[in-house]
Design a protein around this motif. Structure first.
Motif, PDB file in Angstrom:
ATOM      1  N   ASN A  87       0.790  -1.225   0.000  1.00 38.88           N
ATOM      2  CA  ASN A  87       0.000   0.000   0.000  1.00 38.88           C
ATOM      3  C   ASN A  87       0.828   1.283   0.000  1.00 38.88           C
ATOM      4  N   LYS A  88       2.080   1.173   0.380  1.00 37.05           N
ATOM      5  CA  LYS A  88       2.919   2.375   0.468  1.00 37.05           C
ATOM      6  C   LYS A  88       4.276   2.131  -0.194  1.00 37.05           C
ATOM      7  N   SER A  89       4.256   1.431  -1.319  1.00 37.86           N
ATOM      8  CA  SER A  89       5.514   1.063  -1.967  1.00 37.86           C
ATOM      9  C   SER A  89       6.335   2.283  -2.385  1.00 37.86           C
ATOM     10  N   ASP A  90       5.662   3.359  -2.821  1.00 38.66           N
ATOM     11  CA  ASP A  90       6.394   4.568  -3.206  1.00 38.66           C
ATOM     12  C   ASP A  90       7.101   5.191  -2.011  1.00 38.66           C
ATOM     13  N   LEU A  91       6.391   5.287  -0.899  1.00 40.55           N
ATOM     14  CA  LEU A  91       6.987   5.836   0.326  1.00 40.55           C
ATOM     15  C   LEU A  91       8.106   4.932   0.831  1.00 40.55           C
ATOM     16  N   LEU A  92       7.912   3.631   0.739  1.00 34.74           N
ATOM     17  CA  LEU A  92       8.934   2.673   1.163  1.00 34.74           C
ATOM     18  C   LEU A  92      10.196   2.847   0.329  1.00 34.74           C
ATOM     19  N   GLU A  93      10.029   2.956  -0.988  1.00 33.25           N
ATOM     20  CA  GLU A  93      11.189   3.126  -1.867  1.00 33.25           C
ATOM     21  C   GLU A  93      11.901   4.450  -1.589  1.00 33.25           C
ATOM     22  N   GLU A  94      11.133   5.501  -1.385  1.00 29.66           N
ATOM     23  CA  GLU A  94      11.717   6.815  -1.080  1.00 29.66           C
ATOM     24  C   GLU A  94      12.498   6.776   0.234  1.00 29.66           C
ATOM     25  N   THR A  95      11.930   6.140   1.239  1.00 35.16           N
ATOM     26  CA  THR A  95      12.585   6.037   2.540  1.00 35.16           C
ATOM     27  C   THR A  95      13.846   5.186   2.440  1.00 35.16           C
ATOM     28  N   GLU A  96      13.777   4.104   1.673  1.00 36.97           N
ATOM     29  CA  GLU A  96      14.944   3.241   1.473  1.00 36.97           C
ATOM     30  C   GLU A  96      16.075   4.024   0.808  1.00 36.97           C
ATOM     31  N   GLN A  97      15.754   4.818  -0.216  1.00 39.21           N
ATOM     32  CA  GLN A  97      16.768   5.629  -0.892  1.00 39.21           C
ATOM     33  C   GLN A  97      17.371   6.651   0.077  1.00 39.21           C
ATOM     34  N   ASP A  98      16.522   7.248   0.909  1.00 41.92           N
ATOM     35  CA  ASP A  98      17.007   8.199   1.910  1.00 41.92           C
ATOM     36  C   ASP A  98      17.983   7.536   2.882  1.00 41.92           C
ATOM     37  N   LEU A  99      17.693   6.301   3.252  1.00 47.49           N
ATOM     38  CA  LEU A  99      18.580   5.577   4.170  1.00 47.49           C
ATOM     39  C   LEU A  99      19.923   5.261   3.515  1.00 47.49           C
ATOM     40  N   TYR A 100      19.904   4.894   2.245  1.00 49.31           N
ATOM     41  CA  TYR A 100      21.167   4.678   1.531  1.00 49.31           C
ATOM     42  C   TYR A 100      21.985   5.964   1.521  1.00 49.31           C
ATOM     43  N   ILE A 101      21.335   7.078   1.222  1.00 53.44           N
ATOM     44  CA  ILE A 101      22.028   8.371   1.170  1.00 53.44           C
ATOM     45  C   ILE A 101      22.576   8.748   2.541  1.00 53.44           C
ATOM     46  N   HIS A 102      21.780   8.549   3.580  1.00 51.52           N
ATOM     47  CA  HIS A 102      22.208   8.876   4.941  1.00 51.52           C
ATOM     48  C   HIS A 102      23.430   8.042   5.344  1.00 51.52           C
ATOM     49  N   SER A 103      23.372   6.746   5.090  1.00 49.55           N
ATOM     50  CA  SER A 103      24.494   5.870   5.447  1.00 49.55           C
ATOM     51  C   SER A 103      25.732   6.210   4.630  1.00 49.55           C
ATOM     52  N   MET A 104      25.531   6.496   3.359  1.00 46.72           N
ATOM     53  CA  MET A 104      26.637   6.868   2.489  1.00 46.72           C
ATOM     54  C   MET A 104      27.302   8.144   3.008  1.00 46.72           C
ATOM     55  N   ALA A 105      26.496   9.118   3.393  1.00 49.78           N
ATOM     56  CA  ALA A 105      27.026  10.373   3.919  1.00 49.78           C
ATOM     57  C   ALA A 105      27.802  10.129   5.207  1.00 49.78           C
ATOM     58  N   ASN A 106      27.290   9.263   6.069  1.00 48.95           N
ATOM     59  CA  ASN A 106      28.003   8.953   7.312  1.00 48.95           C
ATOM     60  C   ASN A 106      29.367   8.356   7.036  1.00 48.95           C
TER      61      ASN A 106
END
Length: 88
Positions: free
Chosen positions: A63-82
């Motif tokens: 039901n929220k696949s778009d939000l899930l994908e967006e959040t997953e991408q944000d987590l990759y970016i956050h971890s990459m930045a760290n």
């Protein structure tokens, strides 16, 4: 060669490129932090939803696949930045 501004690569692609080339200890540290947070979220989900956790997760998948994908991408970016911040 890694290009963080390559628009043809997803945040996931860039994250794994960094993981393969960054200092191993920094990558381990970041992954430990990610798993610690994941464990805390698992505990929180169990406390809030009990036996319905898997059902709730599946609802998000469907039901929220778009939000899930967006959040997953944000987590990759956050971890990459760290990792990149600590690697300097």
């Amino acid at each position: 060669m890694f290009d963080p501004f390559d628009e043809n690569k997803t945040p996931r692609d860039k994250f794994f490129e960094i993981v393969y080339h960054a200092n191993k200890n920094l990558v381990i540290e970041e992954l430990e932090d990610v798993f610690k947070r994941l464990a805390a979220l698992e505990i929180l989900a169990e406390e809030c939803y009990g036996d319905e956790v898997e059902q709730k997760i599946n609802e998000i998948y469907f039901n929220k696949s778009d939000l899930l994908e967006e959040t997953e991408q944000d987590l990759y970016i956050h971890s990459m930045a760290n990792i990149l911040t600590k690697n300097e």
